[in-house]
Structures are given as structure tokens and as C-alpha cells.
Design an enzyme around this catalytic site. Structure first.
Site, PDB file in Angstrom:
ATOM      1  N   ARG A   1     -11.242   1.018   3.656  1.00 57.16           N
ATOM      2  CA  ARG A   1     -11.418  -0.245   4.368  1.00 57.16           C
ATOM      3  C   ARG A   1     -12.906  -0.600   4.408  1.00 57.16           C
ATOM      4  O   ARG A   1     -13.763   0.292   4.545  1.00 57.16           O
ATOM      5  CB  ARG A   1     -10.895  -0.056   5.787  1.00 57.16           C
TER       6      ARG A   1
ATOM      7  N   THR B   1      -3.879 -10.492  -0.097  1.00 61.92           N
ATOM      8  CA  THR B   1      -3.779  -9.051  -0.237  1.00 61.92           C
ATOM      9  C   THR B   1      -2.832  -8.742  -1.365  1.00 61.92           C
ATOM     10  O   THR B   1      -2.052  -9.588  -1.761  1.00 61.92           O
ATOM     11  CB  THR B   1      -3.256  -8.491   1.111  1.00 61.92           C
TER      12      THR B   1
ATOM     13  N   THR C   1      -7.205  -5.600  -0.572  1.00 60.67           N
ATOM     14  CA  THR C   1      -7.351  -7.014  -0.195  1.00 60.67           C
ATOM     15  C   THR C   1      -8.803  -7.473  -0.148  1.00 60.67           C
ATOM     16  O   THR C   1      -9.717  -6.681   0.067  1.00 60.67           O
ATOM     17  CB  THR C   1      -6.710  -7.249   1.196  1.00 60.67           C
TER      18      THR C   1
ATOM     19  N   ASN D   1      -8.929 -10.011   1.980  1.00 57.33           N
ATOM     20  CA  ASN D   1      -8.452 -10.729   3.160  1.00 57.33           C
ATOM     21  C   ASN D   1      -7.872 -12.061   2.723  1.00 57.33           C
ATOM     22  O   ASN D   1      -6.789 -12.096   2.180  1.00 57.33           O
ATOM     23  CB  ASN D   1      -9.522 -10.865   4.240  1.00 57.33           C
TER      24      ASN D   1
ATOM     25  N   GLN E   1     -13.401  -9.985   5.154  1.00 53.20           N
ATOM     26  CA  GLN E   1     -12.639  -9.091   6.031  1.00 53.20           C
ATOM     27  C   GLN E   1     -13.149  -9.095   7.471  1.00 53.20           C
ATOM     28  O   GLN E   1     -12.443  -8.651   8.375  1.00 53.20           O
ATOM     29  CB  GLN E   1     -12.722  -7.667   5.462  1.00 53.20           C
TER      30      GLN E   1
ATOM     31  N   ASP F   1     -10.991 -10.064  10.358  1.00 52.91           N
ATOM     32  CA  ASP F   1      -9.972  -9.175  10.936  1.00 52.91           C
ATOM     33  C   ASP F   1     -10.449  -8.512  12.230  1.00 52.91           C
ATOM     34  O   ASP F   1      -9.660  -7.910  12.954  1.00 52.91           O
ATOM     35  CB  ASP F   1      -9.543  -8.096   9.924  1.00 52.91           C
TER      36      ASP F   1
ATOM     37  N   SER G   1      -3.553  -4.830   9.356  1.00 54.86           N
ATOM     38  CA  SER G   1      -2.093  -4.771   9.523  1.00 54.86           C
ATOM     39  C   SER G   1      -1.432  -4.096   8.330  1.00 54.86           C
ATOM     40  O   SER G   1      -0.197  -4.030   8.263  1.00 54.86           O
ATOM     41  CB  SER G   1      -1.522  -6.182   9.654  1.00 54.86           C
TER      42      SER G   1
ATOM     43  N   GLY H   1       0.400 -10.112   3.312  1.00 58.33           N
ATOM     44  CA  GLY H   1       0.931 -11.103   4.249  1.00 58.33           C
ATOM     45  C   GLY H   1       0.398 -11.007   5.660  1.00 58.33           C
ATOM     46  O   GLY H   1       1.081 -11.404   6.599  1.00 58.33           O
TER      47      GLY H   1
HETATM   48  O1  DON Z   1      -5.983  -6.041   6.635  1.00 54.59           O
HETATM   49  C1  DON Z   1      -5.287  -6.967   7.002  1.00 54.59           C
HETATM   50  O2  DON Z   1      -4.410  -6.865   7.840  1.00 54.59           O
HETATM   51  C2  DON Z   1      -5.463  -8.333   6.351  1.00 54.59           C
HETATM   52  N1  DON Z   1      -6.811  -8.485   5.881  1.00 54.59           N
HETATM   53  C3  DON Z   1      -4.457  -8.492   5.253  1.00 54.59           C
HETATM   54  C4  DON Z   1      -4.553  -9.826   4.572  1.00 54.59           C
HETATM   55  C5  DON Z   1      -3.357 -10.250   3.836  1.00 54.59           C
HETATM   56  O3  DON Z   1      -2.359  -9.574   3.769  1.00 54.59           O
HETATM   57  C6  DON Z   1      -3.440 -11.587   3.203  1.00 54.59           C
HETATM   58  N2  DON Z   1      -2.274 -11.921   2.473  1.00 54.59           N
HETATM   59  N3  DON Z   1      -1.565 -12.849   2.698  1.00 54.59           N
END
Ligand code: DON
Length: 571
Positions: free
Chosen positions: A103, A379, A397, A399, A418, A421, A451, A470
Site C-alpha cells: 500500500r 482498481t 490500484t 485509486n 490514494q 482514502d 477496502s 470497486g
Molecule cells: O483501497 C481502496 O479501498 C480504494 N483505493 C480502491 C479503489 C477502487 O476500487 C476503485 N475502483 N473502482
């Protein structure tokens, strides 16, 4: 044939040999699930799945194939695949289970109020657009250490399919053209980005060949020297330079000092299966674990499928799991953890507040007793299994689509956004509408709560490997696919195809894909107090599994362009 670019040549060869079948997610529902004997790959783009299958075919293991697939996505799926982002991987190699956290981290100069305007109000644009939104990328070092520990073929061979795609070029899909067009505003803001992704001022045309020379050179030196080629010296300085140019705070030393972390996988049991997922700073696995435990104890199996009682239980359980998510953040500052949130007493207290045929307002769930710590939009997910029984679930991702929109010109890749988040102000929703707390406040070096929910299900010699993109819908999509598979015995493709529900505590809404609820069920749920909203179909699950008899199945989500394939297909 010799003038065919290498990647196409290898794909043609594989098809000629009849060793590989591919199934496009877009049309997946109309075909039987893909089955084979020699391993399986499911990922967000055809060329990436092909790269993974090519590596399995060449004798690589699941980790080699997963890394090759992720790198290919960094070329052909620039909105999500990345070198400038981060992610998580959960792997089982031989008897060993491991999970890698690559991450992004907040830059050293990050401060908790950095996204507040002069009146103290959150400035969403600042955490979403441009380099101030970018965390320190984790992918270059992450994918490398994953391969170092578990890969079986030379690093160069694993990088090669992606390098060839960037060097020889790949055919632009209609999806890519539309996706660039959709994000045009974000991409044209920076000449560095527009020069690559809006050539001549327009999105690349579907059917044309796209070559990415700067990215190809980056991948070549990555293949030759490993991650230091991207994280030290001139490369790190190039990232700092472009970040500074547009007001960012990423520094070369942040890039060089970044380290991925091997963490204890989050393991739990439910419905007769053992699971391994990612623990904090990912929240998805914790949500899935809580929800499976609660649903099992609420006798989910006994309620009629597709009926109002199941939809109600799902909504009530998720409402509570996402309320608990408010307490989560980077392992160093989190106010709860997987241990406290999966504690049987805590689960029992959550369960005791769930009523039959009556929705609990989310505001009341927030006022429920909270456990204390005992001690101490883009992602992409890929799933891989090899012929030896090794499995990898990897979600990565930037993001949002194309991350912060800024491309590092010397290196040819985009930087993430990111930082959004984090709870830019505790209580203020992020771009997925997730309301998060103090535990996830911005702080230097901290990892922002995710997530993502890469997950392995294991039972004897059988395994199921999945994850999703997602945002907040990642854990709810993963959960429902698991329930379809493990409780209701769906085939892999059917389990993914079925319409889904979503609840994330706040806003207090039960979101339903268009065909998820019959009119009668919807009416009942509304009478029980649920506010229902028809929502889009953007969470995408890509999965593979190994059955008890040693056969493999692969399936991509029909909601997007994902592709699934197997090695050594069965007739
Ligand atoms: O880490 C996360 O939860 C988000 N950055 C994920 C982003 C994501 O799934 C975008 N896709 N639709």
C-alpha cells in the site's frame, strides 16, 4: 511470422497448440465456465491474462504469473494497473500462507490538515487531483519482493511480457478509448500526461496500436536492475521534480525509503472453509470475515435464496461491519483491529441488535458499544492458480481512474491519488462515500485505510481465489460471490454474474443492482424500513478456483472487460 511482435507470436503459438482457452468477461454469461488442468488466470484485460497464462505455460508458478499479469495491466490498463500505485497480495505457496502490503504511504511532509481549506473545510479536489493527492508508490518494490520470496523463474522473464507490450505496442480497445475520453479533463490538465494518453489532443483510437516508449524503457531497467531503477537516483528525482512542479510534496527520499511489509495474513473459518485475506491497512478482509461469521450464526443457509429475509440480513450485517470500519486505520493508529472486531463477544453483541423484519437506522448502529483495542473508482484485481496448487489473489490500484492524473514523463507512468482514502477530515466521506474516523487521519508515513479484499478460500485440496475493484463495494461483492459459491453451490461464473446488493452503513441505503430484487421483495424490504436505491454495476470480481479433483476454473466479471483463461483446457 517472424515479423509478428513477440507478444502476439506467443499468443498465436499458445492458441495453435490448443493449450489455452480465453473467455471474455463481457460475454462470459453466455459461455460455460472455463475449465482446465494446468492452472488459471482471471484479470481485468485480455493481454494481461495472456501474459499470466504465458508465464504459467513457460513453467512459472502462480506468483511469477501474478506479477507478470500485474505488470501487463500497468501497460494495457493505465486507469488502474500501475507502477505508480500500490496494493495487496495474499498467496499460498506450498504449505506457506503469506500476505504482502505494498500500500502507498503518506509522504513525510503530509499533515493531518493538509486537505482542509482556510476555513477548515475539506477540499476534495486537493486529495483527488494532482500530485498533492499522491501517496508514495508501493508497486515497484512490492511486486519485486513478492517475486523474490516466492517466484520460481528469473525476474527478467516475469517482466518481459509487460515490457514487450509497451515496446511493441498493443491494440487499443474500445474500452480504453472510452475510458480515456471519460477522464479527459483529468488527463489534459498536465501536458506530461496528455502527450502520452491524448496524442494529438484525442484519446487513442480503438483498433490503433499504442506504443509506450518511456514505460518500455522503465520496464527494461526494472527487469535489469530491480526496483532501485525506479526508486533511487534519477528516477526518484524525476518523481520529485514533476510533483514539485504542480505543488506536490512527494520527495525523492520518500520514494527511495518506501518499504512493503509482509504481514500476518488474516485467517478465519466460515461455512466449512478456511480463509486467508489481508489484514490492516486493508479493511475488506475484516468486513468479509465479520459478515460471514454473523451470517453463518444467523442461519443464512436456512433462509430462502433471493428472498427478503436474506437481503435484510445482508444489509443489517454490512451496516454494522461498515460502522466498525470507522474505527480502522493504519496499524499504528487504528482504534480497533481484526482481533477485536472478530472477537466472539463483539460479534454476539452486534448480532443481538439485529431484528427480524425491521431495519436498524444506521444512526443507531453508530451509537452501539464500540470495542476498544485490547493491546498492543480505479482498481484492478487478479487471481491466479498454478498446476502445483499455489494460488495468488492480488489487488492493485491508482485509486480513481488514472490516479491523480499526473504522469512522470521520464518514467512513463501515472501517479496515484490514494491520499483520498484517508479521512481528509474525520467524518467527511471519501470519493466512495465512505465515512471514516480519527484512526484514518492523514499522518506522515501512514498507510491510508483500504477496502481491498484479496482472499483465498481453502478446503482440503480445493481452493477459491478472488478479489474485486470497486471502492467500498469490494468487500460486499467478494462476500456475495463467496456466499453464492460456498453456500448455494453456484458455478464460478454464475456466482460472479448474479446481481448484488450493497450497504455501507452511511449513507443509510440498501443499494441494489438493477435486477437484484424482485418487485415483491423490494416492497417487503421497504416495509421493513430499508431505503432502497438502484445502483450501478461497478464492482468487478475476477476469480479462479481449484476443485477437489484437481481441475481449474476461471471466471471474469461480465460487468467489465476482464478475461479469464486456463492452461490445458478440458474439452
Ligand atoms: O483501497 C481502496 O479501498 C480504494 N483505493 C480502491 C479503489 C477502487 O476500487 C476503485 N475502483 N473502482
Amino acid at each position: 511470422m517472424s515479423e509478428l511482435p513477440a507478444f502476439r507470436w506467443s499468443a498465436v503459438l499458445l492458441i495453435l497448440l490448443g493449450l489455452v482457452t480465453l473467455q471474455s468477461g463481457t460475454h462470459a454469461a453466455s459461455f460455460p465456465a472455463t475449465r482446465g488442468r494446468g492452472g488459471a488466470v482471471a484479470a481485468g484485460e485480455r493481454a494481461a491474462t495472456e501474459a499470466g497464462l504465458e508465464i504459467l505455460q513457460a513453467g512459472g508458478n502462480a506468483v511469477d504469473a501474478a506479477v507478470a499479469t500485474a505488470l501487463a495491466l500497468a501497460v494495457v490498463q493505465p486507469d488502474a494497473g500501475n507502477l505508480g500505485g500500490g496494493g495487496f497480495a495474499v498467496v499460498k505457496v506450498g504449505k506457506e500462507l503469506a500476505s504482502l502490503d505494498f500500500r502507498e504511504t503518506a509522504p513525510t511532509a503530509a499533515r493531518r490538515d493538509m486537505y482542509l481549506d482556510s476555513d477548515g473545510r475539506p477540499d476534495d479536489a486537493a486529495s483527488r487531483e494532482g500530485p498533492l493527492a499522491a501517496g508514495v508508490p508501493g508497486t515497484p518494490t512490492g511486486l519485486y519482493v513478492l517475486h523474490q520470496r516466492f517466484g520460481s523463474i528469473p525476474w527478467r522473464e516475469v517482466v518481459d511480457p509487460a515490457r514487450r507490450l509497451a515496446d511493441d505496442g498493443f491494440v487499443v480497445s474500445r474500452r480504453l478509448q472510452l475510458s480515456v475520453a471519460d477522464s479527459r479533463k483529468r488527463l489534459e490538465r498536465y501536458p506530461e500526461t496528455a502527450a502520452v494518453w491524448l496524442p494529438g489532443g484525442e484519446p487513442p483510437q480503438a483498433g490503433s496500436r499504442m506504443r509506450l516508449p518511456a514505460l518500455a524503457a522503465t520496464l527494461e531497467s526494472y527487469a535489469e536492475h530491480g526496483p532501485t531503477a525506479l526508486t533511487t537516483g534519477a528516477a526518484a528525482e524525476a518523481i520529485e521534480r514533476v510533483s514539485r512542479k504542480y505543488g506536490g510534496i512527494l520527495r525523492a527520499s520518500d520514494i527511495t525509503d518506501y518499504r512493503p511489509v509482509w504481514r500476518q495474513p488474516l485467517t478465519f473459518e466460515a461455512f466449512g472453509w478456511r480463509f486467508a485475506s489481508m489484514d490492516l491497512p486493508a479493511s475488506g478482509g475484516i468486513i468479509v470475515a465479520q459478515a460471514l461469521a454473523l451470517l453463518e450464526s444467523l442461519d443464512w443457509k436456512a433462509h430462502p435464496r433471493f428472498g427478503a429475509a436474506r437481503a435484510h440480513l445482508l444489509a443489517e450485517v454490512l451496516r454494522r461491519s461498515f460502522a466498525d470500519r470507522y474505527l480502522l486505520g493504519d496499524p499504528t493508529t487504528t482504534l480497533a483491529d481484526s482481533k477485536t472486531l472478530l472477537d466472539p463477544d463483539w460479534l454476539a453483541s452486534r448480532r443481538s441488535t439485529i431484528r427480524d423484519q425491521r431495519a436498524t437506522p444506521s444512526a443507531d448502529v453508530a451509537r452501539s458499544p464500540q470495542p476498544t483495542l485490547q493491546e498492543s473508482s480505479d482498481t484492478t484485481h487478479l487471481s491466479v492458480a498454478d498446476a502445483y496448487g499455489n494460488v495468488v489473489a492480488l489487488t492493485t490500484t491508482l485509486n480513481d481512474a488514472y490516479g491523480c492524473g499526473l504522469l512522470v514523463p521520464e518514467l512513463g507512468f501515472l501517479l496515484n491519488n490514494q491520499m483520498d482514502d484517508f479521512a481528509t477530515a474525520p467524518g467527511h466521506p471519501n470519493m466512495y462515500g465512505l465515512v471514516q474516523g480519527e484512526a484514518n487521519a492523514v499522518g506522515p508515513g501512514k498507510r491510508m485505510l483500504s477496502s481491498m479484499a484479496p482472499i483465498l478460500g481453502l478446503r482440503g485440496s480445493a481452493s477459491v481465489v478472488l478479489g474485486a475493484r470497486g471502492g467500498g463495494r469490494i468487500p460486499t461483492a467478494v462476500l456475495q460471490v463467496l456466499l453464492n459459491l460456498l453456500v448455494d453451490d453456484d458455478g464460478l461464473q454464475t456466482a460472479i454474474d448474479r446481481p448484488r446488493l450493497h450497504h455501507q452503513w452511511l449513507p443509510d441505503r440498501l443499494r441494489a443492482e438493477a435486477d437484484a430484487l424482485s418487485p415483491e421483495t423490494r416492497k417487503k424490504l421497504e416495509a421493513w424500513g430499508h431505503q432502497i436505491e438502484v445502483w450501478d454495476r461497478t464492482a468487478m470480481v475476477h476469480a479462479v478456483r481449484r476443485l477437489h479433483d484437481g481441475q481449474y476454473e476461471a471466471a471474469a466479471d461480465p460487468r467489465g472487460p476482464g478475461v479469464a483463461g486456463v492452461v490445458d483446457p478440458l474439452p
